[in-house]
Design a protein around this motif. Structure first.
Motif, PDB file in Angstrom:
ATOM      1  N   SER A  37       5.133   4.630  -9.393  1.00  0.00           N
ATOM      2  CA  SER A  37       5.055   5.040  -7.984  1.00  0.00           C
ATOM      3  C   SER A  37       5.171   3.834  -7.058  1.00  0.00           C
ATOM      4  N   ALA A  38       4.591   2.709  -7.450  1.00  0.00           N
ATOM      5  CA  ALA A  38       4.694   1.499  -6.636  1.00  0.00           C
ATOM      6  C   ALA A  38       6.136   1.022  -6.540  1.00  0.00           C
ATOM      7  N   ARG A  39       6.858   1.069  -7.649  1.00  0.00           N
ATOM      8  CA  ARG A  39       8.251   0.625  -7.629  1.00  0.00           C
ATOM      9  C   ARG A  39       9.122   1.575  -6.799  1.00  0.00           C
ATOM     10  N   VAL A  40       8.817   2.856  -6.843  1.00  0.00           N
ATOM     11  CA  VAL A  40       9.548   3.819  -6.007  1.00  0.00           C
ATOM     12  C   VAL A  40       9.306   3.515  -4.529  1.00  0.00           C
ATOM     13  N   PHE A  41       8.064   3.243  -4.166  1.00  0.00           N
ATOM     14  CA  PHE A  41       7.758   2.922  -2.764  1.00  0.00           C
ATOM     15  C   PHE A  41       8.421   1.615  -2.344  1.00  0.00           C
ATOM     16  N   GLU A  42       8.398   0.624  -3.219  1.00  0.00           N
ATOM     17  CA  GLU A  42       9.028  -0.652  -2.895  1.00  0.00           C
ATOM     18  C   GLU A  42      10.528  -0.473  -2.692  1.00  0.00           C
ATOM     19  N   ALA A  43      11.159   0.311  -3.573  1.00  0.00           N
ATOM     20  CA  ALA A  43      12.603   0.540  -3.469  1.00  0.00           C
ATOM     21  C   ALA A  43      12.971   1.263  -2.174  1.00  0.00           C
ATOM     22  N   ALA A  44      12.020   2.036  -1.631  1.00  0.00           N
ATOM     23  CA  ALA A  44      12.261   2.744  -0.370  1.00  0.00           C
ATOM     24  C   ALA A  44      12.218   1.807   0.835  1.00  0.00           C
ATOM     25  N   GLY A  45      11.735   0.566   0.630  1.00  0.00           N
ATOM     26  CA  GLY A  45      11.776  -0.431   1.692  1.00  0.00           C
ATOM     27  C   GLY A  45      10.478  -0.709   2.405  1.00  0.00           C
ATOM     28  N   PHE A  46       9.362  -0.231   1.879  1.00  0.00           N
ATOM     29  CA  PHE A  46       8.083  -0.514   2.543  1.00  0.00           C
ATOM     30  C   PHE A  46       7.742  -1.997   2.415  1.00  0.00           C
ATOM     31  N   PRO A  47       7.211  -2.628   3.479  1.00  0.00           N
ATOM     32  CA  PRO A  47       6.918  -4.062   3.445  1.00  0.00           C
ATOM     33  C   PRO A  47       5.621  -4.412   2.727  1.00  0.00           C
ATOM     34  N   ALA A  48       4.819  -3.391   2.401  1.00  0.00           N
ATOM     35  CA  ALA A  48       3.571  -3.600   1.670  1.00  0.00           C
ATOM     36  C   ALA A  48       3.198  -2.272   1.032  1.00  0.00           C
ATOM     37  N   ILE A  49       2.355  -2.341   0.014  1.00  0.00           N
ATOM     38  CA  ILE A  49       1.936  -1.147  -0.715  1.00  0.00           C
ATOM     39  C   ILE A  49       0.429  -1.182  -0.887  1.00  0.00           C
ATOM     40  N   ALA A  50      -0.210  -0.040  -0.711  1.00  0.00           N
ATOM     41  CA  ALA A  50      -1.636   0.101  -0.993  1.00  0.00           C
ATOM     42  C   ALA A  50      -1.806   0.856  -2.306  1.00  0.00           C
ATOM     43  N   THR A  51      -2.957   0.696  -2.923  1.00  0.00           N
ATOM     44  CA  THR A  51      -3.295   1.559  -4.048  1.00  0.00           C
ATOM     45  C   THR A  51      -4.210   2.673  -3.547  1.00  0.00           C
ATOM     46  N   THR A  52      -4.308   3.718  -4.317  1.00  0.00           N
ATOM     47  CA  THR A  52      -5.228   4.810  -4.028  1.00  0.00           C
ATOM     48  C   THR A  52      -6.271   4.873  -5.128  1.00  0.00           C
ATOM     49  N   SER A  53      -7.519   4.696  -4.787  1.00  0.00           N
ATOM     50  CA  SER A  53      -8.571   4.739  -5.809  1.00  0.00           C
ATOM     51  C   SER A  53      -8.642   6.123  -6.440  1.00  0.00           C
ATOM     52  N   ALA A  54      -8.504   7.171  -5.616  1.00  0.00           N
ATOM     53  CA  ALA A  54      -8.571   8.525  -6.152  1.00  0.00           C
ATOM     54  C   ALA A  54      -7.398   8.792  -7.092  1.00  0.00           C
TER      55      ALA A  54
END
Length: 278
Positions: A37-54
């Protein structure tokens, strides 16, 4: 986007991540629950990524609310941080019994930021004493870590106290956390324009809100002065919702229209996850 960040040190990522909170555009943070999921978000162009504890807890078979251990949570944070080139901020709930040690551990696994909430009893919605929580924020910031600290209060989310007092109590708590040194403050549980506008006007620092059903869209949040919006466990729950719809269709009719609709092609996903950081 990966190549823009590949040569940045962790300290440089922290500087960049902090600056994103005060830029001309609102910081939109997607919340990942695993490396894919992180790599998908990065590929979409987001400049930063958060994690979700839940989301991470769910993926490992736990309910939300610090049922997962710190080590298991940070194992996934470490995997995500090492798999992407953009800054990663970790949701570490209330710090797993020792927020200061948890802050050190967050940096050690490569994250550039962390969320710290003030709920001390998930089932009852009981919050930490305000001054005690501010002292924790102060102690973490005194360490001088390369870390962007997002201090969260759950007054609104948990419905703590009389309804008429909740906005004022949220403002008081979050301002206290800012005075103690928090870089950003987080008020999940609010979705209406008027409340958001009040929080932004009365809180003396960057405000993070949580995307919920019916709240203003990103452009409207930016016009209200919101600095950061995150989506929490929403993407993880949406993915599980899709899985449930696939299961229901497969079980009921033996068909797989839902399964095939919108799935990332095997080769594309395999390529996305192949190899290390450039």
């Amino acid at each position: 986007m990966r190549c823009d960040y590949a040569v940045m040190t962790q300290e440089e990522k922290t500087v960049r991540f902090r600056a994103l909170h005060r830029g001309p555009e609102i910081l939109v943070l997607p919340n990942a629950w695993d490396v894919a999921s992180a790599r998908v978000f990065e590929a979409a162009g987001f400049p930063a990524i958060a994690t979700t504890s839940a989301g991470i807890a769910f993926s490992r078979g736990y309910p939300d609310g610090q049922a997962i251990s710190r080590d298991e949570m940070l194992d996934m944070v470490a995997r995500i941080a090492s798999a992407v080139s953009v800054p990663v901020t970790a949701d570490v709930e209330a710090g797993y019994g020792d927020p200061v040690a948890t802050a050190k551990a967050v940096v050690a696994v490569g994250a550039a930021g962390m969320n710290l909430e003030d709920t001390v009893a998930e089932s009852s919605g009981m919050l930490a004493d305000q001054e005690t929580q501010a002292a924790v924020v102060r102690e973490i910031q005194a360490l001088g870590l390369p870390l962007v600290l997002n201090a969260r209060t759950d007054v609104l989310l948990a419905g703590v106290g009389e309804a008429s007092t909740r906005v004022a109590r949220t403002i008081e708590r979050l301002n206290a956390y800012l005075v103690a040194g928090a870089d950003c403050v987080f008020a999940p549980g609010t979705g209406d324009r008027e409340t958001i506008a009040t929080l932004v006007a009365e809180i003396s620092g960057p405000v993070n809100v949580l995307a919920t059903k019916g709240m203003p869209i990103v452009s409207e949040l930016q016009s209200l002065g919101v600095a950061r919006v995150s989506v929490g466990s929403g993407p993880a729950r949406a993915a599980l919702g899709l899985t449930r719809r696939i299961a229901q269709e497969l079980r009921a009719s033996g068909t797989w229209e839902t399964l095939m609709d919108g799935a990332i092609p095997y080769a594309e996903l395999n390529a996305l996850l192949r190899g290390a950081r450039p």
